[in-house]
Design an enzyme around this catalytic site. Structure first.
Site, mmCIF file in Angstrom:
data_model
loop_
_atom_site.group_PDB
_atom_site.id
_atom_site.type_symbol
_atom_site.label_atom_id
_atom_site.label_comp_id
_atom_site.label_asym_id
_atom_site.label_seq_id
_atom_site.Cartn_x
_atom_site.Cartn_y
_atom_site.Cartn_z
ATOM 1 N N ARG A 35 0.839 -1.276 -0.074
ATOM 2 C CA ARG A 35 0.054 0.111 -0.016
ATOM 3 C C ARG A 35 0.931 1.348 -0.014
ATOM 4 O O ARG A 35 0.461 2.442 -0.683
ATOM 5 C CB ARG A 35 -0.913 -0.033 1.345
ATOM 6 C CG ARG A 35 -1.974 1.119 1.251
ATOM 7 C CD ARG A 35 -3.095 0.916 2.305
ATOM 8 N NE ARG A 35 -3.594 2.112 2.851
ATOM 9 C CZ ARG A 35 -4.894 2.438 2.455
ATOM 10 N NH1 ARG A 35 -5.245 1.668 1.428
ATOM 11 N NH2 ARG A 35 -5.323 3.602 2.711
ATOM 12 N N ILE A 61 -7.098 7.655 -1.604
ATOM 13 C CA ILE A 61 -6.985 6.396 -1.589
ATOM 14 C C ILE A 61 -7.831 6.065 -0.307
ATOM 15 O O ILE A 61 -7.597 6.846 0.864
ATOM 16 C CB ILE A 61 -5.524 6.058 -1.362
ATOM 17 C CG1 ILE A 61 -5.576 4.475 -1.162
ATOM 18 C CG2 ILE A 61 -5.040 6.488 -0.055
ATOM 19 C CD1 ILE A 61 -4.118 3.642 -1.233
ATOM 20 N N SER A 62 -8.544 5.094 -0.436
ATOM 21 C CA SER A 62 -9.797 4.857 0.602
ATOM 22 C C SER A 62 -9.073 4.299 1.823
ATOM 23 O O SER A 62 -7.989 3.561 1.723
ATOM 24 C CB SER A 62 -10.606 3.664 -0.008
ATOM 25 O OG SER A 62 -11.530 4.336 -1.144
ATOM 26 N N GLN A 63 -9.560 4.304 2.721
ATOM 27 C CA GLN A 63 -9.236 3.609 4.092
ATOM 28 C C GLN A 63 -9.023 1.987 3.838
ATOM 29 O O GLN A 63 -9.890 1.843 3.316
ATOM 30 C CB GLN A 63 -9.796 3.899 5.285
ATOM 31 C CG GLN A 63 -11.162 3.320 5.500
ATOM 32 C CD GLN A 63 -11.860 3.611 6.820
ATOM 33 O OE1 GLN A 63 -12.608 4.713 6.427
ATOM 34 N NE2 GLN A 63 -11.619 3.059 7.872
ATOM 35 N N PHE A 203 -17.342 9.230 0.174
ATOM 36 C CA PHE A 203 -16.450 8.990 -0.893
ATOM 37 C C PHE A 203 -16.640 10.327 -1.852
ATOM 38 O O PHE A 203 -17.279 11.130 -1.785
ATOM 39 C CB PHE A 203 -17.099 7.774 -2.027
ATOM 40 C CG PHE A 203 -16.490 6.587 -1.692
ATOM 41 C CD1 PHE A 203 -15.454 5.915 -2.153
ATOM 42 C CD2 PHE A 203 -17.078 5.720 -0.981
ATOM 43 C CE1 PHE A 203 -14.790 4.808 -1.742
ATOM 44 C CE2 PHE A 203 -16.795 4.455 -0.324
ATOM 45 C CZ PHE A 203 -15.678 3.807 -1.017
#
Length: 214
Positions: A35, A61-63, A203
């Site tokens: 990541r 970038i999503s958790q 989002f």
């Protein structure tokens, strides 16, 4: 110096397993995909934190938990052809590529698409194709898809994506207003589309003909 493998292992145990992510293949994929290589140098130490991170151009970038939840909801077995809407950093595409046969990913921002593609190529992914286009239109030339994952919020589910979902396929998409959405799982079956609410999320906007105006 940070041991990034240990950081990923800790992320999986403290953020994913503890919150009910149980698909072993998803957990292993997220232990494996680096990541920290999908974020800017200045943010590498925060790469495994329990929150989204900026990746430029007002995108994130999503958790990790949300990536895992959305991926687990697709119930991937390894043979699938997947459509991802919103390549972003490329991290979600990499996770999907560990779990499926092919990933077709659409990004409307050329800069993000280029950077994501560079990262994915450096990591050796051969089963991901990144394309610059309006994601709300899907990818008709490659349809139907066994699974579709949308990584941006939309006021309604784009009809082209529903049309491009194979029978027996699963689509995961955040639906709501610009401040908050519900994560919706759509399952395509012989009797039509079944919708399941997976919980509240937030989002960035899905911009396009069938989404928000840019």
């Amino acid at each position: 110096m940070i041991n990034f493998q240990k950081a990923r292992d800790r992320m999986v145990e403290t953020q994913l397993v503890s919150r009910g992510i149980h698909d072993r293949r998803v957990l292993e994929a997220m232990r494996k995909v680096p990541r920290h290589l999908f974020v800017d140098e200045a943010l590498k130490e925060q790469a495994h934190s329990d929150h989204p991170l900026p990746i430029g151009d007002k995108q994130t970038i999503s958790q990790p938990y949300i990536v895992a939840l959305m991926t687990q909801s697709l119930e991937l077995q390894g043979h699938e052809k997947i459509l991802e809407i919103g390549t972003g950093s490329g991290y979600q595409a990499a996770v999907l590529a560990e779990l499926a046969e092919r990933v077709f990913s659409i990004e409307r921002n050329p800069n993000l698409a280029y950077r994501a593609n560079q990262t994915l190529q450096k990591l050796g992914y051969k089963n991901i194709i990144v394309r610059v286009a309006d994601g709300t239109l899907g990818w008709p030339d490659e349809a139907p898809f066994d699974a579709i994952l949308v990584t941006a919020g939309t006021p309604k589910i784009p009809q082209p994506l529903l049309d491009q979902l194979a029978e027996g396929g699963r689509l995961v998409v955040p639906v709501g207003d610009r401040l908050a959405q519900e994560l919706v799982l759509v399952e395509s079956g012989p009797e039509g589309m079944k919708h399941t609410n997976l919980g509240g999320v937030r989002f960035v906007d899905l911009v396009g003909k069938w989404g928000w105006e840019g």
